[in-house]
Scaffold this active site. Structure first.
Site, PDB file in Angstrom:
ATOM      1  CD  GLU A 185      -3.325   2.866   0.744  1.00 43.53           C
ATOM      2  OE1 GLU A 185      -3.696   1.840   1.325  1.00 43.53           O
ATOM      3  OE2 GLU A 185      -2.704   3.773   1.310  1.00 43.53           O
ATOM      4  N   GLY A 214       0.812  -1.207   0.000  1.00 40.20           N
ATOM      5  CA  GLY A 214       0.000   0.000   0.000  1.00 40.20           C
ATOM      6  C   GLY A 214       0.850   1.264   0.000  1.00 40.20           C
ATOM      7  CB  SER A 215       0.182   4.604   1.477  1.00 42.95           C
ATOM      8  OG  SER A 215      -1.011   4.889   0.776  1.00 42.95           O
ATOM      9  CB  THR A 216       4.462   1.485   3.513  1.00 42.19           C
ATOM     10  OG1 THR A 216       4.064   0.234   2.941  1.00 42.19           O
ATOM     11  CG2 THR A 216       3.668   1.754   4.780  1.00 42.19           C
TER      12      THR A 216
END
Length: 616
Positions: free
Chosen positions: A613, A317-319
């Site tokens: 997300e 995901g966003s990491t």
């Protein structure tokens, strides 16, 4: 009458004389002319006997010689393989994580008792911490060879011996002991009853942990007694080498306590915490929860024995967004001050992609790359990746090792999952979802490795937990030969990305990781959980946070991943970020990290809501 008697006597004498003469004649003829047949029979018998003897000697001395020699050796020689304890495992401070210790198994032989079972049970029960009634019942199971209890310590064994009870027998053997219990189980692993490693370091480093000892050959006499002169001197000499890990027990405990607290608060399925030294890839902490006690491994389900931080895949995901920004900067597709228009929602190949807050805030309009990271804009990330040629983007991801192993020295690592080149290059939606960390999978340990490349100036290092073999004086005897760090990004570009990550903590979604006086970079992640059968699971997500610390001289990467937290407020910022903050606070104390020389004050503006997300 007298004349007739003399005549008869004379006649008989002549007849006997004639018979004797004939017998002597036959005997003379027999001696003079031996029988050829008889000679042949005698000669044949002698030759056959000699031949049989020769054949029997050949059979014994040639044909059966090896087998007879083996039987003789088995009767005369005894081969002993002395028990040699496995090497101890210690952490980087010298705290013992695993060692062999003598333990006892208690047997009872009631037929030899000189006291009643009730009297013996009354004396023995307090020592074994058993009830008297239960022990009496146990002693009544037979007349001999009743196993009462296993794995008794030396102290308990001495107490039993001091009771001087006839009919009790203590059998000594060695047992692997893990004094830290579940604190380091994920890294150390355990051994089975045959002293063979089954998980963790005990499995992957079996050759290092097993000491080698040659068999001892002893000769014995006909009555079975041993010849003492044949016992070699020093045959039980053992090295005092210890296998030292890079793990720090104190940091393990801090991470595990913080992780358990968040798992309990959000009723999560499981979680993991990783602390990596980005300079060399050494792991200072690697914990998962729930775990197990390796001393009592047989009481736990088998799924506990794997370290899912290196075996299980998930979509980051966003990491992963900071990694994508570093790729775009290194490729020259964007600059750190580039601006992009964030519509809040776009459609790619018929699939809608939108920001987490589109329903409440709409689009943000023209924003910088820093704001895309700070506010975790999915649409902004798609626009960034669209600046890179598809084949170039694919090659960059492969260079980073997506879909490959990290090479960690723990067993059962899983490679990530990544689309084949044709599918990825020819599918705009695949590249779009990869822009915000979905559509491919990796392990938490690989995410830590990738962010370490941002912290150390752009090099891919190999994560590892083995420091080396050290003697009793702390002198290094052996250390692993790790691959050389592999340059991937320039220092200037990694510093630019870290500066963007700092705004996540000071002004963005990672405010809950702030520590006054210290500069920390971070990135939150709240990703949908992939369904093994395709698509994504409803109401199932993985929350995560990656912290880089301290930004004055970046060195440590801290990753927290929590699987399936429950509640409407379960996000990377609320679930995982507080764990990272707690671990960094412990790092500050242990490593005596001074406050930052440059402190960026948080913006007074309110923090945006935690992100999630949206995936096509």
């Amino acid at each position: 009458m007298g004349s007739r008697s003399r005549s008869l006597h004379s006649h008989r004498s002549r007849r006997l004389s004639v018979a004797g003469s004939r017998f002597r004649q036959r005997l003379s003829i027999s001696k003079a002319e031996p029988s050829p047949l008889r000679l042949m029979l005698v000669w044949g018998t002698l030759v056959a006997s000699a031949g049989g003897l020769a054949l029997n000697l050949f059979r014994l001395q040639v044909v059966q010689a090896p087998e007879l020699q083996r039987k003789a050796r088995d009767q005369q020689m005894v081969y002993l393989r002395p028990f040699v304890p496995r090497r101890q495992i210690i952490d980087r401070t010298g705290a013992v994580l695993a060692l062999d210790r003598p333990v006892y198994t208690l047997f009872a032989h009631p037929k030899l008792f000189k006291q009643s079972k009730e009297e013996i049970a009354a004396k023995l029960a307090p020592v074994l911490n058993l009830s008297v009634d239960k022990l009496i019942k146990k002693l009544g199971e037979g007349e001999s060879g009743i196993r009462i209890q296993n794995s008794l310590s030396e102290n308990i064994g001495d107490r039993i011996t001091s009771l001087r009870i006839d009919g009790l027998e203590l059998i000594q053997h060695q047992q692997r002991f893990y004094p830290q219990q579940d604190l380091t189980a994920d890294v150390v692993g355990y051994v089975n009853d045959d002293q063979k490693g089954q998980a963790g370091i005990e499995l992957s480093q079996q050759n290092l942990l097993e000491r080698r000892a040659k068999d001892v050959i002893l000769r014995r006499t006909g009555d079975g007694s041993f010849l003492p002169d044949d016992v070699p001197s020093g045959f039980l000499n053992m090295d005092a080498l210890q296998l030292q890990l890079t793990i720090d027990n104190r940091l393990q405990r801090a991470g595990l306590n913080a992780l358990r607290q968040q798992i309990k608060q959000f009723n999560a399925k499981r979680g993991a915490v990783i602390v990596m030294d980005a300079w060399d890839g050494s792991l200072l902490s690697l914990v998962t929860a729930p775990s197990y006690d390796p001393n009592l491994y047989y009481k736990y389900p088998v799924e506990r024995f794997k370290n899912w931080a290196i075996t299980d895949l998930y979509e980051p995901g966003s990491t992963f967004k900071p990694i994508n920004v570093a790729i775009a900067l290194e490729d020259g597709a964007i600059k750190s001050n580039s601006m992009f228009y964030d519509e809040g929602q776009i459609t790619i190949a018929g699939w809608p992609i939108q920001n987490y807050d589109f329903s409440t805030s709409g689009g943000r309009g023209t924003i910088s790359v820093t704001d895309i990271i700070k506010f975790s804009s999915n649409v902004g990330m798609v626009h960034i990746i669209q600046q890179i040629k598809p084949v170039t983007y694919y090659r960059w991801l492969k260079r980073l090792g997506i879909g490959e192993l990290t090479g960690i020295d723990l067993p059962s690592e899983s490679p990530g999952q990544f689309k084949d080149s044709d599918t990825f290059i020819n599918s705009s939606i695949e590249r779009a979802t990869a822009a915000f960390g979905q559509g491919f999978s990796l392990t938490p340990i690989q995410l830590a490795q990738l962010h370490s490349s941002l912290a150390n100036g752009g090099k891919i290092v190999t994560p590892h937990v083995i420091r080396g073999l050290f003697d009793a004086n702390g002198q290094l005897y052996w250390q692993p030969n790790l691959p050389a760090p592999r340059p991937i990004f320039s220092r200037a570009n990694t510093q630019a990305v870290l500066a963007m990550m700092e705004t996540v903590v000071t002004d963005g979604t990672g405010k809950s990781a702030q520590i006054p006086g210290y500069r920390i970079g971070g990135k939150t992640g709240t990703a949908q959980k992939a369904n093994p059968n395709g698509g994504y699971l409803e109401n199932a997500k993985i929350t995560s946070f990656v912290g880089v610390f301290p930004l004055d001289s970046p060195r440590y990467v801290v990753v927290a991943v929590v699987d399936e937290p429950q509640g409407s407020d379960a996000f990377g910022s609320t679930v995982a970020a507080p764990i990272v903050k707690s671990v960094i606070e412990t790092l500050i104390a242990l490593e005596k990290v001074s406050p930052s020389t440059k402190v960026v004050s948080p913006s007074p503006s309110p923090s945006p809501e935690p992100e999630t997300e949206e995936t096509p």
